[in-house]
Design an enzyme around this catalytic site. Sequence first.
Site, short mmCIF file in Angstrom:
data_model
loop_
_atom_site.label_atom_id
_atom_site.label_comp_id
_atom_site.label_asym_id
_atom_site.label_seq_id
_atom_site.Cartn_x
_atom_site.Cartn_y
_atom_site.Cartn_z
N HIS A 112 14.89 -37.62 -12.18
CA HIS A 112 14.23 -37.84 -10.90
C HIS A 112 12.82 -37.25 -10.85
O HIS A 112 12.31 -36.96 -9.77
CB HIS A 112 15.09 -37.27 -9.77
CG HIS A 112 16.41 -37.95 -9.62
ND1 HIS A 112 16.58 -39.10 -8.88
CD2 HIS A 112 17.62 -37.67 -10.15
CE1 HIS A 112 17.84 -39.48 -8.95
NE2 HIS A 112 18.50 -38.62 -9.71
N LYS A 126 10.64 -14.93 -12.99
CA LYS A 126 10.28 -13.78 -13.82
C LYS A 126 9.17 -14.14 -14.80
O LYS A 126 8.24 -13.36 -15.01
CB LYS A 126 11.51 -13.29 -14.59
CG LYS A 126 12.52 -12.57 -13.75
CD LYS A 126 11.99 -11.23 -13.29
CE LYS A 126 12.76 -10.73 -12.09
NZ LYS A 126 12.41 -11.41 -10.83
N ARG A 159 3.91 0.13 -6.68
CA ARG A 159 3.93 -0.75 -5.51
C ARG A 159 2.83 -1.80 -5.57
O ARG A 159 2.87 -2.78 -4.84
CB ARG A 159 3.77 0.10 -4.23
CG ARG A 159 4.93 1.03 -3.98
CD ARG A 159 4.61 2.06 -2.92
NE ARG A 159 4.46 1.47 -1.60
CZ ARG A 159 5.41 1.44 -0.69
NH1 ARG A 159 6.61 1.94 -0.95
NH2 ARG A 159 5.21 0.92 0.50
N LYS A 197 5.25 -4.47 -5.11
CA LYS A 197 6.69 -4.28 -5.16
C LYS A 197 7.34 -4.52 -3.81
O LYS A 197 8.30 -5.27 -3.70
CB LYS A 197 7.01 -2.86 -5.66
CG LYS A 197 8.51 -2.59 -5.82
CD LYS A 197 9.12 -3.49 -6.88
CE LYS A 197 10.58 -3.17 -7.10
NZ LYS A 197 11.21 -4.15 -8.00
N TRP A 218 -3.69 -2.29 -1.22
CA TRP A 218 -3.50 -3.65 -1.72
C TRP A 218 -4.18 -4.57 -0.71
O TRP A 218 -3.79 -4.63 0.44
CB TRP A 218 -2.01 -3.96 -1.82
CG TRP A 218 -1.67 -5.20 -2.59
CD1 TRP A 218 -1.52 -5.34 -3.94
CD2 TRP A 218 -1.36 -6.49 -2.04
NE1 TRP A 218 -1.16 -6.62 -4.27
CE2 TRP A 218 -1.06 -7.35 -3.12
CE3 TRP A 218 -1.32 -7.01 -0.74
CZ2 TRP A 218 -0.71 -8.70 -2.93
CZ3 TRP A 218 -0.98 -8.34 -0.56
CH2 TRP A 218 -0.69 -9.17 -1.65
N CYS A 242 0.84 -1.19 0.00
CA CYS A 242 0.00 0.00 0.00
C CYS A 242 0.88 1.25 0.00
O CYS A 242 2.03 1.22 0.40
CB CYS A 242 -0.90 0.01 1.22
SG CYS A 242 -1.90 -1.47 1.42
N ASN A 291 -0.83 1.69 6.41
CA ASN A 291 -0.12 0.57 5.80
C ASN A 291 0.24 -0.42 6.90
O ASN A 291 0.60 0.00 8.01
CB ASN A 291 1.18 1.01 5.13
CG ASN A 291 0.94 1.76 3.84
OD1 ASN A 291 -0.19 1.88 3.37
ND2 ASN A 291 2.00 2.29 3.25
N GLY A 292 0.21 -1.71 6.60
CA GLY A 292 0.56 -2.71 7.58
C GLY A 292 -0.62 -3.56 7.97
O GLY A 292 -1.65 -3.59 7.27
N GLU A 302 15.56 -17.97 -11.01
CA GLU A 302 15.17 -16.56 -11.21
C GLU A 302 14.47 -16.37 -12.55
O GLU A 302 13.49 -15.62 -12.66
CB GLU A 302 16.41 -15.67 -11.10
CG GLU A 302 16.18 -14.19 -11.37
CD GLU A 302 15.24 -13.53 -10.38
OE1 GLU A 302 14.81 -12.40 -10.67
OE2 GLU A 302 14.94 -14.13 -9.32
N GLU A 340 5.87 -14.53 -12.93
CA GLU A 340 5.42 -13.26 -12.33
C GLU A 340 4.66 -12.40 -13.32
O GLU A 340 3.60 -11.84 -12.98
CB GLU A 340 6.62 -12.46 -11.83
CG GLU A 340 7.11 -12.81 -10.46
CD GLU A 340 8.25 -11.90 -10.03
OE1 GLU A 340 8.20 -11.41 -8.89
OE2 GLU A 340 9.18 -11.66 -10.82
#
Length: 610
Positions: free
Chosen positions: A506, A487, A27, A605, A75, A2, A100-101, A483, A490
């Site tokens: 395996h 990406k 964000r 973010k 958010w 947020c 926020n939080g 990574e 995402e």
Amino acid sequence: MCGIVGAVAERNVVPILLEGLRRLEYRGYDSAGIAVVGEEGELERVRALGKVEVLAQAVAAQGLHGNTGIAHTRWATHGKPSESNAHPHICNRRVAVVHNGIIENHDALRQRQQAQGYTFTSETDTEVVAHEIFQHLEGMDLLEAVKQTLEVLQGAYALAVIQRNEAQRMIVARRGSPLVIGIGIGEHFIASDVAALLPVTNRFIFLHDGDVADVRPQQVVIYNARGEVVEREIQLSQLSADATDKGPYRHFMLKEIFEQPKAISDTLDGRMLNGQVPDEIFGSGAGELLDRVDGVHIIACGTSYHAGLVAKYWLESIARVPCMVEIASEFRYRHPVVRNNSLIVTISQSGETADTLAALEEAKRLGFGHSLSICNVAESSLTRASDLTLLTRAGPEIGVASTKAFTTQLVSLLLLVLALGRRRGLEAARIAAILAELEKLPGKIERTLESMDPLVRLLAEDFIDKHHALFLGRGAMYPIAMEGALKLKEISYIHAEAYPAGELKHGPLALVDAEMPVITVAPNDELLEKLKSNIQEVSARGGRLYVFADPSVEIEQSQDCQLFHLQRAEETIAPILYTVPLQLLSYHVAVLRGTDVDQPRNLAKSVTVE
């Protein structure tokens, strides 16, 4: 996550608040809102579901105007995305709050407040804060009401509060969630990120955990966690107002991919001296502290965790230092064994990642050794909590999918590896050789971007209708494969997984068919021949291969196996270089699939809540 913006001034602050929200869009959010003390002293509020531009249109339609105001992008955590759950929250038309939080004891507070006759209009944890402040306003002023409220709150928060008929005042507080105060002339501003305020000021106070501030146009009074008036240093931001503009690029992510040569040059600037890594770059007293290190414990999340995994290979193979790498959210809740003289290395782009901060606190409680943070934000909670810090100097990273933050983290970690390696007998000539390769890295990445971008743009067309992808790597290239998979999932929403190539037999080999693209990173190292065998295993099952390789690597190409040669890179440096084409791949696939590249669904973010 947020975003918060606020202002107290002698002018209409609504345009400032809206522009601040736009600069926080990166964000991630699902709704936005704004509240001001209007010309008649009443609280006026506008909220909207969706983008800030939707809110701006609603604000214009209502003609909102005021000299004091707060604004927020939300958010969703408690309660679905909706206008009623959007901030600011107002109690009895008297007090407005943005937050926020997470308020962890909101259920208990809600039950008590409902028993007292308070009516709730949202599903959020934040509304209990507004009601609690309102309750304390009977008999005390706004500052004391907020302080009394903070006594009963459990959890993390950054709060900004205004009230009716007090058009020149705002109270703010922080615990576990970032908040800054922007200093103006006859006006002051607050935000969860300096980027929101760059058009109006470059002078900032970074509030500490437990701080409460009384913000007025002509002054700011700050109280610490013990209630004492304190002075906090005013710092000048080196960022310009256009640092968060896309420039000629279509998306922030593409801009940030192409900014990597400069970002890495900035990370290295002044940190190599006579073929060595000076201890001083890690902070005061670093030399004595690093002398005592017998092991390294890396703690991070997401992309930063992948950087830590690469560093593990480096630390153990180059510096001969034992290393553990932990996902921060897991470290907090298990019972790790404390190893004497361990260096706790935390990695975070923002320095406000909630799980990483909590993991560092837990490591300290358990009696681990000293701590070092690898971070991109100088005045973050993480850097303040750490004994030593190495800033990555990546500059603002707006795209949710991290790119230049990752590669600068790798460069920073390699500097640490060399500093520790020198203490373990790593030859001066080897250190100098690696540093020389690091100096060449920005140029190699620049040439890689120029040559690979058009090729990868065409390659991305093969992925438009795919639903799954497999990434393979060996050694230090396995975390790079991880990574690359992260990406792709995402921002393109293609399910992607990474495996060490030797693990194919395996289990993962069962997934390989003509519809499963397999992306492989193949530097010319001691594992190359084994990797070639793994590639043959995929080809024999009809898999479609895309191989990014060293120029010396020869693999037979066919309709089902495409080979892309990168710039030649020394084995130690190769993981940093090989991440670049994987970034380009995820970007171009996402563009072709029409997803929101910079703000992928459900993601934010900065993950500042657990």
